[in-house]
Design an enzyme around this catalytic site. Structure first.
Site, PDB file in Angstrom:
ATOM      1  N   ASP A   1      -5.327  -2.322   2.760  1.00 26.07           N
ATOM      2  CA  ASP A   1      -5.677  -1.728   1.462  1.00 26.07           C
ATOM      3  C   ASP A   1      -7.109  -1.217   1.601  1.00 26.07           C
ATOM      4  O   ASP A   1      -7.825  -1.581   2.554  1.00 26.07           O
ATOM      5  CB  ASP A   1      -5.569  -2.821   0.371  1.00 26.07           C
ATOM      6  CG  ASP A   1      -5.823  -2.312  -1.040  1.00 26.07           C
ATOM      7  OD1 ASP A   1      -5.898  -1.072  -1.231  1.00 26.07           O
ATOM      8  OD2 ASP A   1      -5.952  -3.142  -1.961  1.00 26.07           O
TER       9      ASP A   1
ATOM     10  N   ARG B   1      -3.111  -1.256 -17.043  1.00 21.33           N
ATOM     11  CA  ARG B   1      -3.978  -1.401 -15.856  1.00 21.33           C
ATOM     12  C   ARG B   1      -5.380  -1.635 -16.382  1.00 21.33           C
ATOM     13  O   ARG B   1      -5.944  -0.771 -17.063  1.00 21.33           O
ATOM     14  CB  ARG B   1      -3.913  -0.129 -15.010  1.00 21.33           C
ATOM     15  CG  ARG B   1      -5.037  -0.045 -13.998  1.00 21.33           C
ATOM     16  CD  ARG B   1      -4.829   1.029 -12.965  1.00 21.33           C
ATOM     17  NE  ARG B   1      -3.761   0.667 -12.047  1.00 21.33           N
ATOM     18  CZ  ARG B   1      -3.514   1.279 -10.894  1.00 21.33           C
ATOM     19  NH1 ARG B   1      -4.270   2.291 -10.512  1.00 21.33           N
ATOM     20  NH2 ARG B   1      -2.534   0.886 -10.124  1.00 21.33           N
TER      21      ARG B   1
ATOM     22  N   GLN C   1       3.081  -3.752  -7.285  1.00 18.41           N
ATOM     23  CA  GLN C   1       2.961  -3.251  -5.914  1.00 18.41           C
ATOM     24  C   GLN C   1       3.522  -4.266  -4.931  1.00 18.41           C
ATOM     25  O   GLN C   1       4.308  -3.920  -4.045  1.00 18.41           O
ATOM     26  CB  GLN C   1       1.490  -2.951  -5.602  1.00 18.41           C
ATOM     27  CG  GLN C   1       1.285  -2.395  -4.207  1.00 18.41           C
ATOM     28  CD  GLN C   1       1.858  -1.010  -4.039  1.00 18.41           C
ATOM     29  OE1 GLN C   1       1.517  -0.096  -4.781  1.00 18.41           O
ATOM     30  NE2 GLN C   1       2.738  -0.818  -3.054  1.00 18.41           N
TER      31      GLN C   1
ATOM     32  N   HIS D   1      -1.889  -7.452  -8.466  1.00 16.65           N
ATOM     33  CA  HIS D   1      -1.142  -6.182  -8.540  1.00 16.65           C
ATOM     34  C   HIS D   1       0.335  -6.490  -8.242  1.00 16.65           C
ATOM     35  O   HIS D   1       0.871  -6.126  -7.200  1.00 16.65           O
ATOM     36  CB  HIS D   1      -1.716  -5.188  -7.527  1.00 16.65           C
ATOM     37  CG  HIS D   1      -1.311  -3.760  -7.773  1.00 16.65           C
ATOM     38  ND1 HIS D   1      -0.517  -3.363  -8.839  1.00 16.65           N
ATOM     39  CD2 HIS D   1      -1.592  -2.618  -7.083  1.00 16.65           C
ATOM     40  CE1 HIS D   1      -0.333  -2.056  -8.783  1.00 16.65           C
ATOM     41  NE2 HIS D   1      -0.975  -1.578  -7.731  1.00 16.65           N
TER      42      HIS D   1
ATOM     43  N   ARG E   1       8.045   2.289  -5.513  1.00 17.03           N
ATOM     44  CA  ARG E   1       7.465   1.873  -6.795  1.00 17.03           C
ATOM     45  C   ARG E   1       8.366   2.352  -7.947  1.00 17.03           C
ATOM     46  O   ARG E   1       8.590   1.628  -8.921  1.00 17.03           O
ATOM     47  CB  ARG E   1       6.056   2.465  -6.980  1.00 17.03           C
ATOM     48  CG  ARG E   1       4.998   1.905  -6.039  1.00 17.03           C
ATOM     49  CD  ARG E   1       4.584   0.492  -6.391  1.00 17.03           C
ATOM     50  NE  ARG E   1       4.072   0.339  -7.735  1.00 17.03           N
ATOM     51  CZ  ARG E   1       2.814   0.582  -8.107  1.00 17.03           C
ATOM     52  NH1 ARG E   1       1.927   0.991  -7.224  1.00 17.03           N
ATOM     53  NH2 ARG E   1       2.424   0.396  -9.363  1.00 17.03           N
TER      54      ARG E   1
ATOM     55  N   CYS F   1      -0.705   0.056   0.197  1.00 20.44           N
ATOM     56  CA  CYS F   1      -0.326   0.337  -1.196  1.00 20.44           C
ATOM     57  C   CYS F   1      -0.711   1.750  -1.620  1.00 20.44           C
ATOM     58  O   CYS F   1      -0.136   2.284  -2.556  1.00 20.44           O
ATOM     59  CB  CYS F   1      -0.961  -0.698  -2.118  1.00 20.44           C
ATOM     60  SG  CYS F   1      -2.752  -0.798  -1.948  1.00 20.44           S
TER      61      CYS F   1
HETATM   62  N1  NVA Z   1      -7.166  -2.957  -4.255  1.00 22.81           N
HETATM   63  C1  NVA Z   1      -7.023  -1.596  -4.746  1.00 22.81           C
HETATM   64  C2  NVA Z   1      -5.594  -1.309  -5.025  1.00 22.81           C
HETATM   65  C3  NVA Z   1      -5.326   0.090  -5.500  1.00 22.81           C
HETATM   66  C4  NVA Z   1      -3.886   0.352  -5.796  1.00 22.81           C
HETATM   67  C5  NVA Z   1      -7.872  -1.420  -5.998  1.00 22.81           C
HETATM   68  O1  NVA Z   1      -7.866  -2.306  -6.852  1.00 22.81           O
HETATM   69  O2  NVA Z   1      -8.554  -0.397  -6.103  1.00 22.81           O
HETATM   70  N1   CP Z   2      -0.783   1.699  -5.331  1.00 21.60           N
HETATM   71  C1   CP Z   2      -1.168   2.034  -6.577  1.00 21.60           C
HETATM   72  O1   CP Z   2      -1.112   1.260  -7.526  1.00 21.60           O
HETATM   73  O2   CP Z   2      -1.594   3.325  -6.670  1.00 21.60           O
HETATM   74  P1   CP Z   2      -2.307   4.005  -7.916  1.00 21.60           P
HETATM   75  O3   CP Z   2      -3.684   3.416  -8.015  1.00 21.60           O
HETATM   76  O4   CP Z   2      -2.324   5.476  -7.568  1.00 21.60           O
HETATM   77  O5   CP Z   2      -1.507   3.722  -9.146  1.00 21.60           O
END
Ligand code: NVA
Ligand code: CP
Length: 312
Positions: free
Chosen positions: A230, A107, A137, A134, A298, A270
């Site tokens: 989101d 990530r 997800q 992502h 997930r 998500c």
């Molecule tokens: N768009 C959000 C998704 C989190 C799972 C982020 O990048 O923070």
């Molecule tokens: N939806 C998702 O990726 O959650 P986290 O940021 O908790 O991993």
């Protein structure tokens, strides 16, 4: 024949519908086996490195418990625990990790960090979220839709809120692959990246997925089978909060807006959710919400993904 073995999972664009559906079939089986307490140690002795530049609840825990349930081990590696934090390069990190582990999940902020990891890694690299995409997800979200509706081609998903983030991009790509029509309800300022829209329109034309960017929330949700949202502030992009929230307020999913979608519409997010911002608590906790099933999925989908990339 499994055409996924040994491949990276950086973007859904790299996969066909048939390949993704094969992950769904295995995820369905693994989910049923887990619920029946039937062990499935399909990745006995395998190791997954998990690199995190950003926080995570679902991604970290679903991958870590997932690999454990499959008989393997997950290593949680924050950027600062690695020599990456002291200047070792991504290519060298990828080369070294490939000598130890069977798979790398990461990530990252920059999308290029993942593509560089993939270029220099000889083991599969899985994108666990970047600023741009992502895919784990979105894959799970289409699986969750399939669980609800059966075949999803021809259904309509409406995403409301920040239309420029990683989630929107991966949902758009998935929509084109699965033949799901998609409307993005968002202010003009928060449009998706043009190259993602172009890709989605091109491939959507082949699968029957219509793509619309709509600046009116009520128009966007018309006939939608799924309402999706989101957070309004994605990780690492927490600027202009007040001005952004003012523009996004009309795109909040609340009971009034939900009543304008298809009668049996479900609501997905998500997570993490900011209750009262992009999603009203009454909807998140209401009968049409599937957000916690989605979060659970997930685990099942990523277990299936790892098995496909590493073993089957
Ligand atoms: N768009 C959000 C998704 C989190 C799972 C982020 O990048 O923070
Ligand atoms: N939806 C998702 O990726 O959650 P986290 O940021 O908790 O991993």
């Amino acid at each position: 024949m499994n055409t996924l073995r040994g491949r990276h999972f950086v973007s859904l664009m790299d996969y066909t519908r048939e390949e993704l559906v094969s992950i769904f079939s295995l995820a369905t089986r693994l989910k049923a086996e887990l619920k029946a307490n039937h062990p499935h140690r399909l990745l006995e002795g395998k190791t997954l490195a998990m690199i995190f530049e950003k926080p995570s609840t679902r991604t970290r825990i679903s991958f870590e418990t997932g690999i454990y349930q499959l008989g393997g081990t997950g290593l949680y590696l924050s950027r600062n625990d690695l020599q990456l934090g002291r200047g070792e390069t991504i290519p060298d990190t990828a080369r070294v990790l490939s000598r130890y582990v069977d798979c790398i999940m990461a990530r990252t902020y920059a999308h290029k960090t993942i593509t560089d990891l993939a270029t220099y890694s000889s083991v599969p690299v899985i994108n666990g979220l970047t600023d741009y995409l992502h895919p784990c997800q979105a894959l799970t979200d289409y699986f969750t839709m399939q669980e609800e509706f059966g075949p999803i081609a021809g259904r309509k998903l409406c995403y409301l809120g920040d239309g420029s983030n990683n989630m929107v991009h991966s949902l758009l790509v998935g929509a084109a692959i699965f033949g799901v029509s998609i409307s993005i309800g968002t202010p003009e300022k928060y449009r998706p990246a043009e190259e993602i829209l172009a890709w989605t329109r091109k491939h959507g034309a082949e699968t029957g997925a219509r793509v619309e960017i709509v600046h009116d929330a009520t128009a966007a949700v018309k006939d939608a089978d799924v309402l999706y949202t989101d957070v309004w502030m994605s990780m690492g992009q927490e600027e202009d909060r007040e001005a952004k929230f003012a523009l996004l307020q009309p795109f909040q999913i609340n009971a009034a807006l939900l009543s304008k979608a298809a009668p049996k519409a479900i609501v997905l997010h998500c997570l993490p959710a900011h209750r009262g911002e992009e999603l009203a608590s009454e909807v998140m906790d209401g009968p049409q919400s599937r957000v916690f099933d989605q979060a659970e999925n997930r685990l099942h989908v990523q277990k299936a993904l790892m098995v496909k990339l590493l073993a089957e």
